[in-house]
Design a protein around this motif. Sequence first.
Motif, short mmCIF file in Angstrom:
data_model
loop_
_atom_site.label_atom_id
_atom_site.label_comp_id
_atom_site.label_asym_id
_atom_site.label_seq_id
_atom_site.Cartn_x
_atom_site.Cartn_y
_atom_site.Cartn_z
N TYR A 19 1.02 -1.06 0.17
CA TYR A 19 0.11 0.24 0.11
C TYR A 19 0.64 1.34 0.09
CZ TYR A 19 -4.56 -2.05 0.10
OH TYR A 19 -6.01 -2.66 -0.01
N THR A 20 2.40 1.12 0.95
CA THR A 20 3.14 2.73 0.80
C THR A 20 3.68 2.71 -0.89
OG1 THR A 20 3.75 1.92 3.03
CG2 THR A 20 5.27 3.32 1.74
N TYR A 23 -0.15 4.54 -3.07
CA TYR A 23 -0.36 5.48 -2.72
C TYR A 23 1.22 6.23 -3.14
CZ TYR A 23 -4.23 3.71 -0.28
OH TYR A 23 -5.66 3.11 -0.24
N PHE A 24 2.25 5.98 -3.05
CA PHE A 24 3.64 7.25 -3.32
C PHE A 24 3.17 6.94 -4.95
CE2 PHE A 24 5.80 7.79 0.67
CZ PHE A 24 5.59 8.62 0.24
N LYS A 26 0.85 7.11 -6.91
CA LYS A 26 -0.39 7.59 -7.25
C LYS A 26 0.55 8.91 -7.31
CE LYS A 26 -4.64 6.87 -7.16
NZ LYS A 26 -6.29 6.24 -6.74
N VAL A 27 0.68 9.50 -6.05
CA VAL A 27 0.93 10.78 -5.71
C VAL A 27 2.18 11.19 -6.70
CG1 VAL A 27 2.34 12.12 -4.22
CG2 VAL A 27 0.64 10.90 -2.46
N LEU A 28 3.39 10.56 -7.08
CA LEU A 28 3.88 10.65 -7.99
C LEU A 28 3.39 11.09 -9.64
CD1 LEU A 28 6.90 8.88 -6.31
CD2 LEU A 28 6.35 11.35 -6.55
N LYS A 30 1.02 13.00 -9.70
CA LYS A 30 0.49 14.81 -9.75
C LYS A 30 1.68 14.83 -9.02
CE LYS A 30 -4.36 15.77 -10.12
NZ LYS A 30 -5.20 15.61 -9.77
N PRO A 31 2.74 15.01 -8.93
CA PRO A 31 3.62 15.72 -8.08
C PRO A 31 3.03 17.15 -8.03
CG PRO A 31 5.09 15.71 -10.01
CD PRO A 31 3.21 15.01 -10.27
N ALA A 33 0.03 18.84 -7.17
CA ALA A 33 -1.41 18.83 -6.81
C ALA A 33 -1.40 19.64 -5.70
CB ALA A 33 -2.35 17.60 -6.38
N ASN A 34 -0.33 20.50 -5.19
CA ASN A 34 -0.99 21.13 -3.91
C ASN A 34 0.22 22.27 -4.48
OD1 ASN A 34 -2.60 20.22 -2.47
ND2 ASN A 34 -1.14 18.87 -2.23
N LYS A 35 1.04 22.92 -5.33
CA LYS A 35 1.74 23.91 -5.56
C LYS A 35 0.84 25.32 -6.26
CE LYS A 35 6.06 24.13 -7.01
NZ LYS A 35 7.18 22.77 -7.87
#
Lengths: 35, 659
Positions: A19-20, A23-24, A26-28, A30-31, A33-35
């Motif tokens: 899972y780690t 999920y990583f 999936k995050v990478l 859209k690197p 997303a919070n910029k």
Amino acid sequence: MNTSALITYLITQTIVIGYTVYYFWKVLKKPSANK
Amino acid sequence: MSLEKEKWGSRLGLILAMAGNAVGLGNFLRFPVQAVQNGGGAFIIPYLICFLLMGIPLLWIEWAMGRYGGRKGNHSTPFIFDSMGKRAVWKYLGVFGIFTNVAVACYYCYIESWTLSYMYHSVVGTFADLSQGESAYFFLKYIDAGQSSTGIPYEAVVFFLVCLGLNTYILSTGLSGIEKVAKIGVPMLILFGLILAIRGLTLGTSGASTAVPDANAWDGINFLWTPQFDSLSNPKVWLAAAGQIFFTLSLGMGTIHCYASYVESKGDIALNATTSGFTNEFVEVVLGSMIVIPIAAGYLGIDWVLDNAGFGMAFQTMPYLFQQWGPILAKFAGFFWFGLLFFAGITSSLAMGTPWIGFLKDEFKVPHKKAALSFGLVVLMFGLPTVLGYVVDYDSNGRISFLSQPIFDEYDYWAGTVGLVFFALAEAILFAWIFGLNKGWEEINLGSDMWIPSVFKVVILYVTPLMLLAVFTGALLTPPTTSVLHISAGSEQKAMAVGSQLQKEGFEEVAVKGGMVSGALPKSEFKARFKTRAEIKSWVQGQIPALSKEAYRVEETQDWAQEFSNLFSGKGWNLDNSSLIKKAVNASENQEIEVLEAQLKQSEAFKQPLESEKLKREIALKREHALLLNVGRALLLILFAGIAFLVYLAHVKRKKIRE
């Protein structure tokens, strides 16, 4: 390691590492997303 | 409200900062000890269930509350809560989200300074040639701040100041500084952890010595991972698992709210929260379980580990064990171990500073650097008592014979344990029941990069608050703990014989089932009867000579059903000395003093001046300890009242602006 310990160990590690990594990944995808 | 629109530099930086906040010393020290004390392999199933039903939902709740607050210009919990619940009480419950961080930082920075100091001592070779006892004693000398091993006077205080100064400086550089530290610290601690975990996995029987011929790292690994399914019906195991999930994820502190308040108003939180939660689990379950326990079992044997498992192992035992790897490797291992603890610590303590800074910036327009400096000063003021508030006594050879840290312990219990659970319970109720589940659910899913099954709506509404209520009640009303000795006798006949011996020796609830027999004693009596595992082993071997290694185990239980039945039949509720209520009245300390006073009376009656003198000294030490416990509590009350007063002033200021 005894068999039941080995099974518990492998299942737990697979779940947690799996899972780690998932999920990583999936995050990478859209690197920024919070910029 | 804050005029600056500070934001995270990158998504990875945010996740690593959040993961760094969660990953702390507990991942490497608390988790394996909890697992060992709660049935080894049995612990992991409740642990993962609690992660899914309490940990992940609370992460989503705290991230959602934080981003919601940030959108309205609030970066600390008093006014985040105020914006979600209309009653004034929420604002003051939100005080916990600043108070807990400051109070925990006071002793956490001190622990962090130990890791810094031990890194130094590992590299310069202080631990070379020290015996196991001397290594453990080194730690006591270090805590006794008046002593010094480097020639620097008040060495422990100096390292504390260096550590606090470093934290304050990084905090003064803002989110970008925190992000940079997380980007370096988290990968480094994972790398150091991997190196040591591989050593733990490959040590095997190579650490056995003439002193401990049956030492075997695999015994430690087997103990951690062999499931004991009957322990699943033990509420104590579940409460311990829920507690561990709670503390390991840094829930109920207010730090997650603060970090999340700097997320873009429509940026993802669901996937980010889940990823940071799993990163913490990776460090805890994959790395944390493979270092301390296997390495200690590999050199000192599993019985030693079961007798001594605790926080002290990190500082008192590991430096000695590393010396077994030769002088060069010992320096590297010590550097890696204390380095990983340092990185785990600093990424958490930095998070503890941000709610205070956010609050001062939002409400009183304090410039960032000044707000960071004020955090450092407050932690210095309330943290120094944790460094200097210890009780020590020496024997006739000038060696430390007694050492306790009452103020440190009080901060840890009331702020670092009770405060967190209470705050999390409040926020879970606020989010699901006051703010409203539908609005809350929308908030969690806003901008989400992952799909969350709608069954989690039910979990957030009922399961998570009930689990938190159980953890809180578990701490408040802990029933007396019983130690149950389970023995696998081989045949029913042998089990019956062992059972009757247990009964003769005063064990209660003796039960025989097939070849298994068990008997229970109150924990204190069990500890008085068997001081070490070796004593249990020798007793069991006396009954069954051909005993295998796994033929007996000790389980600790708390009989909640019995207490409920007592309550409803008018017999009241028995409390363990570790329960919140007994802790609040210092029951354990008062009992100890009473026993010593009774012994003193007897000793004076029999005219034994030496014994009387010794008892008087012990009573004086216990009284000093109890006094410092109350000082610790008073300091926490002052800190809480001070922050609550600042919140009140901020409220008045806001009201004036609105008018």
